[in-house]
Design an enzyme around this catalytic site. Structure first.
Site, short mmCIF file in Angstrom:
data_model
loop_
_atom_site.label_atom_id
_atom_site.label_comp_id
_atom_site.label_asym_id
_atom_site.label_seq_id
_atom_site.Cartn_x
_atom_site.Cartn_y
_atom_site.Cartn_z
N LEU B 64 0.84 -1.20 0.00
CA LEU B 64 0.00 0.00 0.00
C LEU B 64 0.87 1.25 0.00
O LEU B 64 0.39 2.34 -0.23
CB LEU B 64 -0.90 0.00 1.23
CG LEU B 64 -1.84 -1.21 1.34
CD1 LEU B 64 -2.51 -1.25 2.71
CD2 LEU B 64 -2.88 -1.15 0.23
N ARG B 65 2.15 1.07 0.29
CA ARG B 65 3.14 2.15 0.31
C ARG B 65 2.92 3.13 1.45
O ARG B 65 3.53 4.21 1.45
CB ARG B 65 3.14 2.91 -1.03
CG ARG B 65 3.53 2.03 -2.22
CD ARG B 65 4.84 1.32 -2.02
NE ARG B 65 5.43 0.87 -3.27
CZ ARG B 65 6.56 0.18 -3.33
NH1 ARG B 65 7.20 -0.17 -2.21
NH2 ARG B 65 7.07 -0.18 -4.49
N ASP B 306 1.34 -9.69 -5.62
CA ASP B 306 2.63 -9.05 -5.30
C ASP B 306 2.61 -7.60 -5.78
O ASP B 306 3.60 -7.09 -6.34
CB ASP B 306 3.80 -9.82 -5.90
CG ASP B 306 5.11 -9.51 -5.17
OD1 ASP B 306 5.04 -9.04 -4.02
OD2 ASP B 306 6.18 -9.72 -5.76
#
Lengths: 173, 423, 318
Positions: B64-65, B306
């Site tokens: 999700l950063r 991924d």
């Protein structure tokens, strides 16, 4: 309209006559690839061994490189004598727009400063786009604008002029 | 709200159900399948004939950063991409900035996800502090904050001793350890599979033995410690075979592969396509076939996207300098359908790798479509063909090696806890 | 990515990024054209007006005085304006991306970029993003390719051996890290030599290198047997000791070209080296300066080959 093209052997004969009285022993003859080299070889053979011969491929000096790039394979130019102060006869097969001759003169001057430059053409079909005139001409020919004149060499070595339709805007002599 | 999903082909891999049925959702849950519960009055009816109704997908690897890498993606952008891809639960690896190594960070992420209320987010906590491989994290406290497993992301553990200690401790507190098997000294500097393609392109290589040496060590230590180990993103024929053998020997080990490795090989790198710079590297056709076989026979438990959003500045670089990874949330379902069709695997079996199996790996509810279960559903058209257009994907990252591909399978409705979160 | 990255839709060469995938006719055309430029270099005025008014940017992200100089001389002999940029020192350290740098230079009306970069594929990336009228020449990228070096090597081989079919060519040294070796292998197989051999210790051989169409030898004497051309590769200093090789001395013992080892090759074999040489490491001085060495002519031919490549790329479309 059908155009009859003159016989090359007769044209060569005439050219040799014209040139013979007008050159010095150390004059250099330079043929322009491809047809001009064939003509120059014949002139050279007829004029004797004192006269030196070279060849020039003007591909690196053409004024249409930006539009057309390098065309076909480029032959190495080969002028095996010093051009400085020497009389030079440039030889081409068909003289047309004059652009090839301009390119050849540009290249020639990168070898040195000749004493005098003359021009010999097997045939002159007119249509000049530059102020260039030959000193020696085999014949004047009149050819429709949509036709190209070119010199062919048979396997036997005999030379012949032929006409073919212009397929694209090709820089002509 | 009461929702009646009418006339769809209902697939629940956990129970093996695959039949045309009506599904009745009442409030947050699935109320009934087949006949309506007594007194059910639909406030909305979704006409689903020709469509497939299945449990919402569970994607066990989604970056999700957040926190720290918001220039690449945010929870908002990626949650929107998730539900557009039919994903209703996702697990995120701890490789954020800072890494998820403190309960406060995990709580904040969980809180943000809850307030957004689109998709279930299950953080995977850092195994070591800062993912540096030196000090263990407070796993029990991280688990209380919401972590479901512990991992190093793609960061290496420095030596077998640290791996042994991590597994011992994790097994003490009874949490699974997720490891991406790669021996760092054998992979050092590499960006592509050690084969003909890397040789032709002059790319520094990562040999298969970098994976198998690590799998071997991990399996030996897992046996020694009885830890629950999950191997992330297998990439090689030999790696799959080692897991197959370990499972046959009764070891508690599971593994997954990414959707990219199910379809691509090193040949797809082509003219230095940096969207094919992936971790682990894309390997040979032989490896691809072994991964497909492992998935079909159950050696490989789950497929994941991924999902790794990367901004253009970090991707439009020479191959070896480009940030690794590809997005995949919105491609997970169609690419799984593509595999199932090509491999002749029934859809009910293929979807298990995206629903019940990954939910079991995470140890969370979800991935099931049965009365009483939370109404996390995905309704998709299995025949709708669409072209992957980078700019039209919802993820903030546009980095996908599948741009321009024609894919079959389009999500039309996604439901989480009885709410329609995407349609 | 079906289309070949170096050819336009009509099959004309528009960038030179790698030898791999180039049609044989294009390779031969470059070599033929180069022959004409060799004769230009023998004149008083070693310049032709082909690229008058065009700007060639030497974009060197990795320092290399020698290669940059030969490109500079080549461009100047074609009458181009040459701008040398040592980019490693400026833009990149300010955080400007490779493509930003290229976009900025394109705005300065560049016609051609000559690119050297430490990363494999950097010139391919640039070629994908420049305007169609801008041409990219790879002057060496990572371990990937060094096409003009390979072309000048082919020119040298043709100069001395006349024909390619029938030749056995041995490439000796650090194949793993060598972009020169890769481009030579592709050029030799494209031109149809009888056999390409690579000779190196296993630590300096890339995976599956035989798939490139070469025979692999770890023993130098066996590999040199009957070879018509022996190409020695430079061994980088940093690779001489460590995990790949124990020492320069040990390397020289096994893979250094001495007259004793060269005696196993064909008696007429020529010895080449892309330079700069490590005498006493990969080649003995007596061989480097010996009768079979053609290392110096290689350098002269390098300018002509680069002139040929530039003039073929920069010309207008027919």
């Amino acid at each position: 309209m059908t155009t009859r093209l003159p016989d090359v052997e007769q044209l060569l004969e005439g050219l040799i006559q014209q040139i013979r009285g007008n050159i010095k022993p150390d004059t250099g003859i330079i043929g322009i690839y491809t047809g001009g080299v064939w003509v120059a070889e014949r002139l050279h053979a007829a004029l004797g061994n004192d006269v030196q011969m070279g060849t020039i491929d003007i591909a690196f000096y053409r004024d249409d490189y930006d539009r057309r790039g390098l065309q076909g394979s480029v032959k190495p130019s080969d002028i095996p004598f010093d051009v400085n102060d020497r009389d030079i006869v440039l030889v081409d097969d068909v003289l047309y727009t004059g652009r090839t001759i301009r390119a050849a003169m540009n290249e020639l001057f990168d070898y040195g400063r000749p004493g005098r430059v003359m021009l010999a053409a097997l045939v002159d079909r007119g249509g000049r786009q530059l102020p260039i005139e030959p000193q020696f001409v085999g014949a004047q020919v009149t050819v429709p604008d949509d036709q190209l004149v070119s010199l062919q060499r048979a396997d036997s070595g005999s030379l012949q002029l032929s006409l073919r339709p212009r397929t694209e805007d090709k820089l002509q002599s | 709200m009461n929702i009646h999903i009418a006339g769809g082909r209902v697939i629940d891999p956990a129970s093996g159900l695959d039949a045309q049925q009506d599904v009745y959702v009442s409030g947050a849950d699935v109320a009934a399948i087949g006949k309506p519960p007594s007194g059910f009055r639909a406030e909305r009816t979704i006409e689903a004939s020709g469509l497939i109704v299945c449990p919402g997908l569970v994607d066990i690897a989604v970056r999700l950063r957040e926190p720290g890498l918001e220039h690449r993606a945010t929870l908002e952008s990626e949650a929107a991409a998730a539900v557009a891809g039919g994903v209703t639960s996702l697990a995120c690896p701890p490789d954020t900035d800072p890494p998820l190594d403190e309960p406060g960070l995990v709580e904040m992420l969980k809180y943000r996800a809850r307030s957004l209320n689109l998709v279930h987010v299950y953080p995977i906590g850092a195994l070591t502090q800062g993912l540096l491989g030196r000090k263990l994290t407070e796993m029990s406290q991280l688990a209380d904050a919401g972590c479901v497993a512990f991992s190093q992301g793609d960061a290496p553990l420095p030596d077998p001793q640290m791996l042994l200690r991590s597994l011992q401790y994790a097994s003490t507190v009874n949490y699974p350890v997720w490891l991406r098997p790669q021996e760092p000294s054998l992979a050092s500097g590499g960006v592509a599979h050690d084969g003909e393609v890397a040789t032709r392109l002059g790319l520094a290589a990562i040999p298969t033995v970098a994976e198998t040496a690590a799998v071997s060590t991990i399996l030996l230590l897992a046996r020694e410690t009885s830890a629950r180990v999950h191997l992330c993103r297998l990439s090689s024929t030999e790696g799959v075979e080692m897991v197959r053998q370990a499972k046959a020997d009764g070891l508690r080990v599971s593994c997954d592969i990414s959707i990219n490795h199910l379809h691509l090989t090193d040949v797809d790198i082509g003219d230095f396509e940096s969207n094919c710079n992936l971790i682990p590297p894309l390997r040979s056709r032989r490896d691809l076939q072994a991964l497909r076989a492992g998935l079909a026979d159950g050696t490989i438990d789950a497929i994941c996207s991924d999902h790794t959003p990367v901004d253009d500045d970090d991707k439009q670089l020479p191959f070896g300098e480009a940030a690794a990874g590809a997005i995949g949330l919105e491609l997970l379902l169609p690419l799984t359908i593509k595999w199932a069709e090509e491999a002749g695997v029934p859809l009910v079996k293929a979807l298990a790798r995206l629903t019940s199996a990954p939910a079991d790996l995470l140890g969370v509810a979800g991935g099931r479509l049965e009365p009483g279960a939370s109404a996390d559903l995905c309704i998709f058209d299995p025949t709708h063909t669409w072209r992957v257009d980078r700019e039209r994907l919802r993820s903030q990252g546009h980095n996908t090696p599948f741009a321009g591909h024609q894919l079959k399978g389009k999500v039309l409705h996604t439901m989480v806890g009885g709410h329609i979160v995407y349609e | 990515m079906n289309q070949h990255p170096q050819l336009d839709s009509t099959g004309r060469l528009t960038h030179l990024l790698s030898i791999e995938g180039l049609p044989r006719e294009i390779v031969v055309d470059i070599l033929d054209t180069a022959r004409s430029f060799v004769s230009v270099a023998e004149r008083d005025i070693k310049k032709v007006p082909l690229l008058r008014g065009k700007s060639v940017f030497n974009l060197f992200f990795e320092p290399s005085t020698r290669t940059r100089t030969t490109f500079e001389i080549a461009a100047k002999r074609l009458s181009a304006d040459v701008i040398n940029l040592n980019v490693g020192a400026s833009s990149q350290s300010k955080g400007e991306t490779l493509l930003d740098t290229v976009a900025n230079l394109s705005a300065m009306h560049a016609d051609m970029f000559v690119v050297r970069h430490s990363q494999s594929g950097a010139p391919n990336l640039i070629a994908r993003h420049v305007a169609p009228n801008i041409h990219v020449i790879n002057a060496g990228d990572g371990r990937h390719a060094h096409p003009t070096q390979a072309l000048l090597d082919m020119f040298t081989i043709r100069h001395y051996k006349k024909e390619f079919p029938g030749l056995r060519v041995a490439i000796v040294g650090d194949i793993l890290h060598s972009r020169v070796a890769r481009s030579q292998i592709h050029a030799l197989t494209t031109l149809g030599v009888a056999e390409v051999r690579v000779i190196a210790p296993a630590t300096l051989l890339p995976a599956d290198v035989s798939r490139l169409g070469v025979h692999v030898f770890t023993d130098m004497v066996t590999g040199l047997k009957g070879a018509d051309v022996v190409i020695m590769l430079r061994l980088q200093n940093e690779r001489m000791t460590g995990e790949l090789l124990p020492s320069a001395q040990e390397y020289f013992k096994n893979y250094g070209l001495t007259s004793e080892k060269l005696a196993h090759a064909d008696p007429q074999a020529i010895v080449m080296h892309p330079g700069p040489m490590n005498r006493g490491v990969e080649i003995d001085s007596s061989v480097a300066d010996g009768l079979q060495s053609v290392i110096l002519p290689q350098v002269t031919f390098g300018i002509a080959v680069r002139m040929a490549v530039m003039s073929i790329l920069a010309g207008g479309q027919p």
